[in-house]
Design a protein around this motif. Structure first.
Motif, PDB file in Angstrom:
ATOM      1  N   ASP A 157      -4.215  -2.135  -0.949  1.00 45.87           N
ATOM      2  CA  ASP A 157      -5.075  -3.033  -0.162  1.00 45.87           C
ATOM      3  C   ASP A 157      -6.538  -2.826  -0.542  1.00 45.87           C
ATOM      4  O   ASP A 157      -7.325  -3.769  -0.539  1.00 45.87           O
ATOM      5  CB  ASP A 157      -4.859  -2.830   1.344  1.00 45.87           C
ATOM      6  CG  ASP A 157      -5.242  -1.447   1.807  1.00 45.87           C
ATOM      7  OD1 ASP A 157      -5.042  -0.484   1.044  1.00 45.87           O
ATOM      8  OD2 ASP A 157      -5.753  -1.332   2.932  1.00 45.87           O
ATOM      9  N   THR A 158      -6.884  -1.602  -0.923  1.00 45.48           N
ATOM     10  CA  THR A 158      -8.279  -1.322  -1.267  1.00 45.48           C
ATOM     11  C   THR A 158      -8.590  -1.744  -2.703  1.00 45.48           C
ATOM     12  O   THR A 158      -9.649  -2.321  -2.956  1.00 45.48           O
ATOM     13  CB  THR A 158      -8.587   0.171  -1.017  1.00 45.48           C
ATOM     14  OG1 THR A 158      -8.233   0.468   0.333  1.00 45.48           O
ATOM     15  CG2 THR A 158     -10.039   0.481  -1.252  1.00 45.48           C
ATOM     16  N   GLU A 203       0.847  -1.196   0.000  1.00 43.07           N
ATOM     17  CA  GLU A 203       0.000   0.000   0.000  1.00 43.07           C
ATOM     18  C   GLU A 203       0.884   1.247   0.000  1.00 43.07           C
ATOM     19  O   GLU A 203       1.843   1.348   0.775  1.00 43.07           O
ATOM     20  CB  GLU A 203      -0.933   0.015   1.222  1.00 43.07           C
ATOM     21  CG  GLU A 203      -1.964   1.152   1.130  1.00 43.07           C
ATOM     22  CD  GLU A 203      -2.901   1.240   2.344  1.00 43.07           C
ATOM     23  OE1 GLU A 203      -3.981   1.813   2.193  1.00 43.07           O
ATOM     24  OE2 GLU A 203      -2.543   0.747   3.425  1.00 43.07           O
ATOM     25  N   ASP A 243      -3.170   2.683  -3.555  1.00 46.93           N
ATOM     26  CA  ASP A 243      -4.044   2.170  -2.485  1.00 46.93           C
ATOM     27  C   ASP A 243      -4.296   0.683  -2.727  1.00 46.93           C
ATOM     28  O   ASP A 243      -5.429   0.235  -2.962  1.00 46.93           O
ATOM     29  CB  ASP A 243      -5.352   2.960  -2.442  1.00 46.93           C
ATOM     30  CG  ASP A 243      -6.069   2.750  -1.127  1.00 46.93           C
ATOM     31  OD1 ASP A 243      -5.572   1.962  -0.292  1.00 46.93           O
ATOM     32  OD2 ASP A 243      -7.125   3.370  -0.919  1.00 46.93           O
TER      33      ASP A 243
HETATM   34 MN    MN Z   1      -6.271   1.279   1.504  1.00 49.75          MN
END
Ligand code: MN
Ligand code: MN
Length: 303
Positions: A249-250, A32, A247
């Motif tokens: 992990d998202t 991330e 980003d």
């Molecule tokens: Mn995230």
């Protein structure tokens, strides 16, 4: 309402979506906020769930993306149905528990509830982050297959923290794609859904792909769409999306819910699933069962 589906298959896909979300979160968290050159210098291709990252996670540990979705699951269980007050209370309890991470817009919205009981934050053009879209799996399952119910749940949960047109549009699109995935449609059908979003809001354009994977919801979804539609299987979709960094992990969690539902839990590599905490896997499986059982589909009389 389209009722052409087998409830057992719906459950299997929902289970894949939940496990896929957690796997994508745990895999992506390591990289991330890293750039593509940083990731390749450090890992070559990042393809193992090893923890670490800026949050110094244990291998298999998940972050706010999975945890906030589980807050919604708990709220549905304790109030035996949809209640945005109950969701807000779960978010508040979670924030007080000192979570490993929490986005700024989410924190601001939860604090507004804690201080003033706010259940819908005021419109803010700058709140275009992905924090509401990452929580779309529980509302999609609980509303399946009712599209109107989906819209209500999607926007109510979103606006606890995010009230912005691109966030709203992203939540509705991810929700609609999850409903289609539960029904077992093709990737071509799903691509039409993504293209319809781009036609309404050009910011989500993913063809050509601009290689931006920030927490801005339009960048996040463009990245997810690019790697989901390009991917041959779950592993290929997820490895692609997290190695784009940003980003991660998202993008991993959202791509994981789509690909996990599309390919089913059997499509998720065993060595990734084994890294998740046993109790977390049990909670995700109970969540799937509970949400589908409480959905309009689960309450229909059997054949
Ligand atoms: Mn995230
Ligand atoms: Mn996170």
């Amino acid at each position: 309402m389209n009722l052409q589906f087998d409830l057992e298959e719906v459950r299997q896909r929902a289970r894949g979506a939940f496990l896929g979300m957690a796997v994508g979160d745990a895999l992506g968290a390591t990289v991330e906020f890293m750039t593509v050159p940083e990731i390749s210098a450090r890992y070559g291709v990042h393809r193992e769930i090893i923890g670490g990252g800026w949050l110094r996670l244990k291998a298999g540990q998940v972050t706010d993306d999975t945890e906030m979705a589980l807050c919604i699951v708990r709220a549905v269980a304790t109030s035996q149905g949809w209640s945005r007050e109950a969701i807000a209370r779960e978010f508040a309890a979670w924030l007080k528990s000192r979570p490993v991470d929490c986005g700024d817009t989410c924190r601001k919205g939860i604090r507004a509830f804690m201080l003033h009981g706010t259940l819908e934050v005021p419109y803010n053009h700058w709140d275009g982050g992905n924090g509401a879209a990452m929580r779309m799996l529980p509302p999609a399952l609980l509303s399946f297959p009712d599209g109107e119910l989906l819209k209500k749940y999607a926007l109510e949960q979103a606006r606890l923290t995010h009230h912005q047109e691109l966030s709203d549009a992203a939540c509705l699109c991810i929700g609609a794609m999850l409903h289609l995935i539960l029904q077992g449609v093709s990737k071509n059908r799903l691509r039409r859904e993504a293209e319809a979003l781009v036609a309404r809001h050009h910011q989500f354009g993913f063809e050509p792909y601009r290689r931006l994977s920030s927490a801005y919801v339009a960048d996040t979804l463009a990245t997810v769409f690019h790697y989901f539609f390009k991917g041959r299987d779950f592993e290929h979709c997820l490895t692609g999306v997290v190695n784009q960094g940003g980003d991660a992990d998202t993008t991993g969690a959202i791509c994981g819910m789509l690909a996990g539902g599309y390919y089913g839990s059997e499509g998720i590599p065993r060595h990734w699933l084994k890294k998740l905490d046993r109790r977390l896997v049990a909670e995700l499986e109970r969540a799937t069962e509970g949400l589908i059982a409480a959905s309009p589909a689960g309450r229909l009389p059997g054949p």
